[in-house]
Design an enzyme around this catalytic site. Structure first.
Site, PDB file in Angstrom:
ATOM      1  N   SER A 250      67.303  54.615 -20.178  1.00  0.00           N
ATOM      2  CA  SER A 250      66.419  54.517 -19.011  1.00  0.00           C
ATOM      3  C   SER A 250      66.209  53.049 -18.641  1.00  0.00           C
ATOM      4  CB  SER A 250      65.069  55.174 -19.295  1.00  0.00           C
ATOM      5  OG  SER A 250      65.204  56.571 -19.424  1.00  0.00           O
TER       6      SER A 250
ATOM      7  N   SER B 182      60.855  56.364 -17.739  1.00  0.00           N
ATOM      8  CA  SER B 182      60.881  57.096 -19.011  1.00  0.00           C
ATOM      9  C   SER B 182      60.947  58.590 -18.731  1.00  0.00           C
ATOM     10  CB  SER B 182      59.635  56.794 -19.844  1.00  0.00           C
ATOM     11  OG  SER B 182      59.570  57.648 -20.981  1.00  0.00           O
TER      12      SER B 182
ATOM     13  N   GLU C 135      68.813  60.268 -16.311  1.00  0.00           N
ATOM     14  CA  GLU C 135      69.291  58.898 -16.114  1.00  0.00           C
ATOM     15  C   GLU C 135      70.207  58.799 -14.899  1.00  0.00           C
ATOM     16  OE1 GLU C 135      70.914  59.052 -19.910  1.00  0.00           O
ATOM     17  OE2 GLU C 135      68.982  58.721 -20.884  1.00  0.00           O
TER      18      GLU C 135
END
Length: 182
Positions: A48, A87, A149
């Site tokens: 991340s 996150s 991601e």
């Protein structure tokens, strides 16, 4: 269809779904926050964090004063600054701690996460939440947060496009700020 083709299709469909799930108001808050921030600080941990770094580079190429938290040359976050945190779980201790510190200083906090109601969303001023598809097929095609991601990277690229449009910036303008100008 090969495993590669199947995985690609699964990832693309899942990313489209995740990016499409973002609330337009939180997306707008991110764009406006970037435009209004004196300085912009970006942070995430692990993969991340790598996505956050890619976004930070693009923001620099658009001419914003951007820093990645944790680098040796990063200045202290201030009251008129924007802190963008990435996150998936919203529970990564270093990311949550960064949010708490930046909040205490008075920075505006915007997080990008896949987990509503997490410690990170609780401390953030704005939460960009992606509804990331789940399932066994997805775990085989894109394990360990890959869809979050990839979707976050695509989302950030769309934010860059929106900022280019609003500021009248061109690719040529960005190229002039590229680290290796060619």
């Amino acid at each position: 269809m090969s495993d590669l083709d199947t995985s690609l299709e699964t990832i693309l469909v899942s990313c489209r779904s995740a990016v499409g799930s973002v609330d337009p108001a939180s997306r707008e808050a991110l764009v406006e926050g970037i435009q209004k921030g004196r300085k912009i600080f970006v942070y995430g941990s692990g993969r991340s964090g790598l996505v956050g770094q890619l976004f930070a580079v693009r923001l620099v190429q658009l001419g914003y004063d951007v820093h990645f938290v944790g680098e040796m040359t990063t200045p202290i976050i201030g009251k008129e600054d924007l802190t963008i945190l990435v996150s998936y779980t919203g529970r990564t201790s270093s990311v949550v701690q960064t949010a708490q510190i930046a909040k205490r200083i008075g920075s505006r906090i915007i997080c990008v996460t896949g987990t509503p109601g997490s410690p990170l969303t609780n401390v953030s001023d704005v939460s960009v939440v992606m509804d990331v598809p789940q399932g066994d097929e997805l775990k085989r095609a894109a394990p360990l947060g890959t869809v979050f991601e990839d979707a976050t990277l695509l989302f950030f690229d769309c934010i860059i496009s929106e900022l280019m449009s609003r500021t009248g910036s061109t690719e040529e303008d960005m190229r002039k700020r590229h680290a290796i100008w060619v």
